[in-house]
Design an enzyme around this catalytic site. Structure first.
Site, PDB file in Angstrom:
ATOM      1  CB  SER A   1      -1.063   0.057   1.092  1.00 27.37           C
ATOM      2  OG  SER A   1      -0.271   0.439   2.312  1.00 27.37           O
TER       3      SER A   1
ATOM      4  CE  LYS B   1      -2.322   2.223   4.894  1.00 19.90           C
ATOM      5  NZ  LYS B   1      -1.601   0.903   5.256  1.00 19.90           N
TER       6      LYS B   1
END
Length: 198
Positions: free
Chosen positions: A122, A159
């Site tokens: 991701s 993230k």
């Protein structure tokens, strides 16, 4: 009452010291179990606890085997390896403390760092691939646009951090994944470097 094998205790201590000198970090429980042909990780833990109690070795802040002081020389910092963190779905954050590494402070600075293995895809557009090792500066806050290791419940994830007016957005750097939107997140640290897997 369990019998203590003093010879085994001495062998374990010698192995830890030798391993630290040769590798610049401490051995994992599995390293010790394999080297000394022990039957279980619980036996490793029991004997390490004896070494801690006797003052033969010390624990670092994360509870793993502290590196010997003679390895903490000028120009280096000691960073624990604290396992794997996902770059997709969050995973449990407090597993698999593997040891410590000695890093050059000229490259990595002198802040308190820890190392994590990245897993998942991701964050590939930020240059973080599965299998890379992340060096993370330990801190509890972040600025917008910084890549963070964030704790959600008992799970950690990597993230890009954005603080909005009424929520926090953890943004994946891969269009295949959705933002994580939350009001309750704990920042464990800021990703400072990414060491790519060969």
């Amino acid at each position: 009452m369990k019998v203590i094998n003093e010879q085994l205790l001495e062998q374990m201590l010698d192995y830890i010291k030798t391993y630290q000198v040769e590798n610049g970090r401490s051995p994992s429980y599995r390293n010790i179990m394999k080297k000394l042909n022990l039957s279980s990780l619980s036996m490793v833990h029991r004997y390490l606890e004896l070494l801690y109690e006797r003052g033969s070795i010390e624990k670092d802040k994360l509870g793993c085997i502290d590196i010997s002081s003679n390895l903490n020389c000028a120009g280096t910092i000691i960073a624990p390896i604290v396992g794997t963190v996902t770059c997709g779905k969050p995973i449990y954050a407090e597993e698999n403390i593997e040891g410590v590494c000695k890093l050059p402070s000229a490259i990595f600075g002198k802040d308190e760092l820890f190392l994590l293995h990245a897993e998942g895809d991701s964050m590939i557009n930020a240059g973080i691939n599965s299998g890379d090792i992340l060096t993370v500066r330990k801190c509890e806050c972040a600025e917008n646009g910084q890549i963070v290791v964030a704790l959600l419940d008992d799970s950690a994830t990597v993230k890009t951090f954005y603080k909005k007016k009424d929520c926090i957005v953890l943004h994946p750097e891969n269009s295949r994944y959705d933002d994580i939107i939350t009001k309750d997140v704990k920042i464990l640290g800021i990703v400072e470097h990414c060491i790519h897997k060969l």
